[in-house]
Write a protein that holds these residues in place. Sequence first.
Motif, PDB file in Angstrom:
ATOM      1  N   TYR A 284      -7.579  -0.941  -7.286  1.00  0.00           N
ATOM      2  CA  TYR A 284      -6.864  -0.696  -6.033  1.00  0.00           C
ATOM      3  C   TYR A 284      -7.767  -1.121  -4.883  1.00  0.00           C
ATOM      4  CZ  TYR A 284      -3.179   1.944  -8.381  1.00  0.00           C
ATOM      5  OH  TYR A 284      -2.127   2.307  -9.170  1.00  0.00           O
ATOM      6  N   ILE A 285      -7.152  -1.604  -3.814  1.00  0.00           N
ATOM      7  CA  ILE A 285      -7.943  -2.018  -2.661  1.00  0.00           C
ATOM      8  C   ILE A 285      -7.332  -1.444  -1.383  1.00  0.00           C
ATOM      9  CG2 ILE A 285      -8.700  -4.133  -3.794  1.00  0.00           C
ATOM     10  CD1 ILE A 285      -6.720  -5.706  -2.130  1.00  0.00           C
ATOM     11  N   ARG A 286      -8.172  -1.299  -0.345  1.00  0.00           N
ATOM     12  CA  ARG A 286      -7.715  -0.784   0.941  1.00  0.00           C
ATOM     13  C   ARG A 286      -8.483  -1.467   2.065  1.00  0.00           C
ATOM     14  NH1 ARG A 286      -7.960   5.593   2.580  1.00  0.00           N
ATOM     15  NH2 ARG A 286     -10.210   5.176   2.522  1.00  0.00           N
ATOM     16  N   ASP A 287      -7.795  -1.765   3.127  1.00  0.00           N
ATOM     17  CA  ASP A 287      -8.405  -2.401   4.292  1.00  0.00           C
ATOM     18  C   ASP A 287      -9.477  -1.462   4.853  1.00  0.00           C
ATOM     19  OD1 ASP A 287      -8.970  -3.552   6.821  1.00  0.00           O
ATOM     20  OD2 ASP A 287      -6.969  -4.393   6.933  1.00  0.00           O
ATOM     21  N   ARG A 288     -10.681  -1.991   5.076  1.00  0.00           N
ATOM     22  CA  ARG A 288     -11.779  -1.161   5.584  1.00  0.00           C
ATOM     23  C   ARG A 288     -11.505  -0.627   6.997  1.00  0.00           C
ATOM     24  NH1 ARG A 288     -16.339  -0.962   2.617  1.00  0.00           N
ATOM     25  NH2 ARG A 288     -16.667  -2.550   0.988  1.00  0.00           N
ATOM     26  N   ARG A 289     -10.552  -1.197   7.680  1.00  0.00           N
ATOM     27  CA  ARG A 289     -10.231  -0.714   9.015  1.00  0.00           C
ATOM     28  C   ARG A 289      -9.446   0.599   8.968  1.00  0.00           C
ATOM     29  NH1 ARG A 289      -7.048  -5.740  11.408  1.00  0.00           N
ATOM     30  NH2 ARG A 289      -5.935  -5.278   9.463  1.00  0.00           N
ATOM     31  N   LYS A 290      -8.932   0.950   7.769  1.00  0.00           N
ATOM     32  CA  LYS A 290      -8.209   2.194   7.609  1.00  0.00           C
ATOM     33  C   LYS A 290      -9.169   3.387   7.670  1.00  0.00           C
ATOM     34  CE  LYS A 290      -3.871   0.914   6.787  1.00  0.00           C
ATOM     35  NZ  LYS A 290      -2.719   1.412   7.556  1.00  0.00           N
TER      36      LYS A 290
ATOM     37  N   SER B 275       0.796  -1.230   0.000  1.00  0.00           N
ATOM     38  CA  SER B 275       0.000   0.000   0.000  1.00  0.00           C
ATOM     39  C   SER B 275       0.826   1.277   0.000  1.00  0.00           C
ATOM     40  CB  SER B 275      -0.939   0.011   1.207  1.00  0.00           C
ATOM     41  OG  SER B 275      -0.182   0.038   2.409  1.00  0.00           O
ATOM     42  N   ASP B 276       0.192   2.373  -0.432  1.00  0.00           N
ATOM     43  CA  ASP B 276       0.818   3.692  -0.376  1.00  0.00           C
ATOM     44  C   ASP B 276       0.517   4.317   0.982  1.00  0.00           C
ATOM     45  OD1 ASP B 276      -1.827   4.590  -0.443  1.00  0.00           O
ATOM     46  OD2 ASP B 276      -1.759   5.114  -2.574  1.00  0.00           O
ATOM     47  N   GLU B 277       0.847   5.609   1.136  1.00  0.00           N
ATOM     48  CA  GLU B 277       0.670   6.259   2.434  1.00  0.00           C
ATOM     49  C   GLU B 277      -0.790   6.372   2.855  1.00  0.00           C
ATOM     50  OE1 GLU B 277       1.008   9.383  -0.810  1.00  0.00           O
ATOM     51  OE2 GLU B 277       2.043   7.532  -0.216  1.00  0.00           O
ATOM     52  N   ASN B 278      -1.702   6.233   1.896  1.00  0.00           N
ATOM     53  CA  ASN B 278      -3.127   6.300   2.201  1.00  0.00           C
ATOM     54  C   ASN B 278      -3.767   4.923   2.386  1.00  0.00           C
ATOM     55  OD1 ASN B 278      -3.301   9.195   2.039  1.00  0.00           O
ATOM     56  ND2 ASN B 278      -3.160   8.998  -0.204  1.00  0.00           N
ATOM     57  N   GLY B 279      -2.945   3.905   2.293  1.00  0.00           N
ATOM     58  CA  GLY B 279      -3.457   2.555   2.510  1.00  0.00           C
ATOM     59  C   GLY B 279      -3.955   1.849   1.275  1.00  0.00           C
ATOM     60  N   TRP B 280      -3.897   2.520   0.096  1.00  0.00           N
ATOM     61  CA  TRP B 280      -4.374   1.899  -1.142  1.00  0.00           C
ATOM     62  C   TRP B 280      -3.269   1.060  -1.779  1.00  0.00           C
ATOM     63  CZ3 TRP B 280      -9.312   1.666  -2.505  1.00  0.00           C
ATOM     64  CH2 TRP B 280     -10.204   2.626  -1.984  1.00  0.00           C
TER      65      TRP B 280
END
Length: 246
Positions: free
Chosen positions: A239-245, A181-186
């Motif tokens: 792109y995906i990101r953990d929903r806990r973010k 992931s990048d700094e935003n979690g993506w």
Amino acid sequence: MTDDKTEKLAVLIDAENAQPAIIEELLIEIAKYGTANVKRIYGDWTSPDLKGWKEVLLRYSIQPIQQFRYTSGKNATDSAMIIDAMDLLYTSRFDGFCIVSSDSDFTKLASRIREAGLIVFGFGEKKTPEAFVAACDKFIFTEVLRAKDDDAETIQRKTTGELKQDTKLVTLLRNAVEASSDENGWAHLAAVGSNIAKQASEFDPRNYGYKKLGELVAATRLFQIEERDVGNGHATAVYIRDRRKK
């Protein structure tokens, strides 16, 4: 593996530890990774147990290697296959090997081939010992090769609830997303897939009843999914990101 050339693969099949019913899907799967420049299958062809294999060898241009059973209880086939693999390795003609067997005796062989800098694809049933699975760069369970779209009994698609309860799967996915992931979690889905492959050689969305990683990720409902335009809008990237973010 690189994208600008076709990988040259040596396919070695243990006839006594693989089923002829998988052959068509097996070769289709192997074609995803490269060209099968050598296709050999090992066994005692005087045995009636291999009748099913005999019927498909000519059709798929697979070279049978005869290995007599000199002693009861001893698997001479494994030894012949290992010796041949080392001979092929020393020719430096191949980029990788496909070892088709559920036998743990090939664990050391897979490790040795990888030490030489070549990639190893393993193919075997889910009963395959973990040591052999882990020794391969990628291991495909042959049950998924026998599964058809209309064969719901072969591999059941896991529900969202079942996926969430699979601690090993959830941890694997979350760790891979975090590492990519990048700094935003993506994280780019392709990068996540590459990271997973490094962590777990046996991982395959089809083991859970899903054809692709994106489908499996969406089914868990643990991640946000976003499609982004790339290449002046001519293509999209997932792109995906953990929903806990937050």
